[in-house]
Design an enzyme around this catalytic site. Structure first.
Site, PDB file in Angstrom:
ATOM      1  N   GLU A  91       0.699  -1.161   0.151  1.00 40.00           N
ATOM      2  CA  GLU A  91      -0.094   0.146   0.004  1.00 40.00           C
ATOM      3  C   GLU A  91       0.943   0.984   0.112  1.00 40.00           C
ATOM      4  OE1 GLU A  91      -3.435   2.079   2.525  1.00 40.00           O
ATOM      5  OE2 GLU A  91      -3.266  -0.044   2.647  1.00 40.00           O
ATOM      6  N   HIS A 111      -2.029  10.833  -0.942  1.00 39.46           N
ATOM      7  CA  HIS A 111      -2.321   9.670  -1.710  1.00 39.46           C
ATOM      8  C   HIS A 111      -2.250   9.680  -3.169  1.00 39.46           C
ATOM      9  CE1 HIS A 111      -4.015   6.306   1.175  1.00 39.46           C
ATOM     10  NE2 HIS A 111      -3.476   7.346   1.961  1.00 39.46           N
ATOM     11  N   LYS A 133      -8.194   0.240  11.074  1.00 42.50           N
ATOM     12  CA  LYS A 133      -7.360  -0.291   9.809  1.00 42.50           C
ATOM     13  C   LYS A 133      -6.000   0.598   9.623  1.00 42.50           C
ATOM     14  CE  LYS A 133      -6.518  -0.479   5.281  1.00 42.50           C
ATOM     15  NZ  LYS A 133      -5.550   0.371   4.416  1.00 42.50           N
ATOM     16  N   ASP A 153       2.089 -14.254  12.369  1.00 41.20           N
ATOM     17  CA  ASP A 153       0.922 -14.461  12.015  1.00 41.20           C
ATOM     18  C   ASP A 153      -0.024 -13.195  11.935  1.00 41.20           C
ATOM     19  OD1 ASP A 153      -1.703 -15.356  11.322  1.00 41.20           O
ATOM     20  OD2 ASP A 153      -1.554 -17.164  12.529  1.00 41.20           O
TER      21      ASP A 153
END
Length: 434
Positions: A84, A378, A263, A279
């Site tokens: 990302e 972004h 998130k 993990d």
């Protein structure tokens, strides 16, 4: 190997080879791991074929570095594995500001894993609960006998409780797994307890397994930010600090915002968890469960503006049962390189680093959201991705990105058109010169 302090200014503008050479020059990696980076050595296909079923290849993601995190008085160069855009840049930006304000401090509340053995069709739940607890010492001993190697390393079963939930009798076992995440270890112990638990309760076994809701492996990362790093204008800095506090409050109030808020935290956490061979699915599951621990899903971090001291204070608490041994950690060259970059930390130290990264990522996101907006950074990164998708070569990317950002429509078709025009111009220039 002694890790040397270094100046990271301009690191992002260096070429890939220059970055690797700098890591070697400053002795931040062993010679073996420098070679791994130089030659792009990744997980061998033969090893991958033994790690999972039906293997037909391996999958690569960018392996990056977020430098100069000051955590508990120690500098860390943190490996990120993420596709990302902006995640590494945002974390690096936050780390720089927070270091100037004193860095991160962490508290490892404990590091125990939890297993649960679930019984059903228990004739008398309360009596069985009492009978099981009277045999607590024997059950703990039985758990240790099921996995004696961890006892030799100083770990093992630590506590046992029994709870009645609806029609179930659930026995919880806490285990010190030392440097391992311990899933197989805990599962083995829980299964070993089942015959005696069935005998004591008269019930039937439903399941015996580790829980990823690792509430006995909590880590808290904290930091503060001097207002002068939010803006040179004192009034604007106070406004930004107040807005970040409000954004934190919103994430505690509104679950829709909390989901995106968290998130963003996991953008950084997942990247380091993946880089270190842990993990990420288990870490996410435990983190999101912890976010809903009081019955409503909430933001995991908290930010408060201390007007008296003129500082912004942040903290993040969540389960972080990461490991430095076991699983695939020793099999993947990239993972070994990641641990080397971090100075080969133990499991507690690694958990502290990852929690700090999550808080840094959160700060960067909130600062952007409450000031310029999230799209400002972004869009440039999106333009770069489009340039690469259009087929631009490395030397063509900067010019193409610059023109893309000025274009009316930011899409692949526009990128391809601009790239073709640039190449036509370049070709015309060469013909003219000849």
């Amino acid at each position: 190997m002694t890790k040397k302090v270094m100046n990271w200014t301009g690191f992002s503008k260096k070429s890939l080879q220059e970055r690797i050479n700098l890591l070697a020059e400053k002795q931040l990696l062993s010679s073996e791991n420098v070679d791994n980076l130089k030659h792009n050595r990744q997980l061998p296909l033969e090893t991958a074929n033994q790690m999972a079923e039906n293997v037909v290849g391996t999958h690569s993601l960018p392996f990056a570095l977020a430098p100069d995190f000051l955590i508990d008085g120690k500098d860390y160069q943190v490996p990120f594995v993420t596709e990302e855009p902006s995640v590494v840049a945002a974390a690096s930006f936050a780390a720089k500001i927070i270091k100037r304000s004193g860095g991160f401090t962490t508290v490892i509340h404990d590091r125990l894993m939890i297993g649960q053995a679930v019984l059903y069709q228990v004739p008398n739940l309360k009596k069985s609960q009492k009978d099981i607890m009277t045999q607590k010492a024997q059950l703990l001993m039985l758990a240790d006998k099921a996995y004696p190697s961890i006892v030799k390393r100083g770990g093992g079963a630590r506590d046992l409780t029994a709870e009645i939930k609806e029609d179930f009798l659930i026995v919880y076992l806490t285990v010190d797994t030392q440097e391992a995440m311990g899933a197989n270890m805990v599962n083995t112990m829980m299964e070993a307890l089942m015959p005696l638990l069935e005998e004591l309760s008269g019930g039937q076994q439903l399941m015996a397994i580790l829980s990823n809701y690792a509430t006995e492996s909590l880590v808290t990362a904290s930091c503060q930010v001097d207002l002068r790093f939010l803006s040179r204008d004192k009034a604007k800095a106070q406004t930004f600090a107040h807005k970040i506090e409000l954004a934190s409050k919103l994430a505690k109030t509104d679950s829709y915002r909390a989901s995106t808020h968290n998130k963003g935290i996991f953008n950084g956490i997942d990247a380091v968890v993946m880089a270190t061979g842990n993990d990420w699915r288990a870490i996410e599951a435990g983190g999101h469960a912890y976010a809903a621990k009081d019955g409503q899903y909430r933001g995991l971090s908290a930010w408060a503006f201390d007007q008296k001291q003129q500082i912004l204070k942040g903290s993040l608490t969540l389960p972080m049962p990461v490991a430095t041994k076991g699983g695939s950690i020793g099999l993947n060259p990239s993972v070994r390189t990641a641990h080397d970059l971090l100075g080969n930390p133990n499991a507690r130290e690694l958990a502290a680093v990852i929690a700090s990264v999550g808080l840094a990522q959160n700060f960067a996101a909130l600062k952007a959201l409450t000031s310029t907006g999230i799209q400002a950074g972004h869009m440039k990164l999106q333009a770069k991705s489009l340039a690469l998708l259009a087929g631009a070569k490395e030397k063509e990317v900067p010019t193409l990105v610059s023109q893309l950002l000025k274009a009316k429509h930011l899409n692949l078709e526009t990128a391809q058109s601009i790239l073709q025009n640039l190449r036509d111009q370049e070709s015309g220039t060469k013909i003219g010169k000849s």
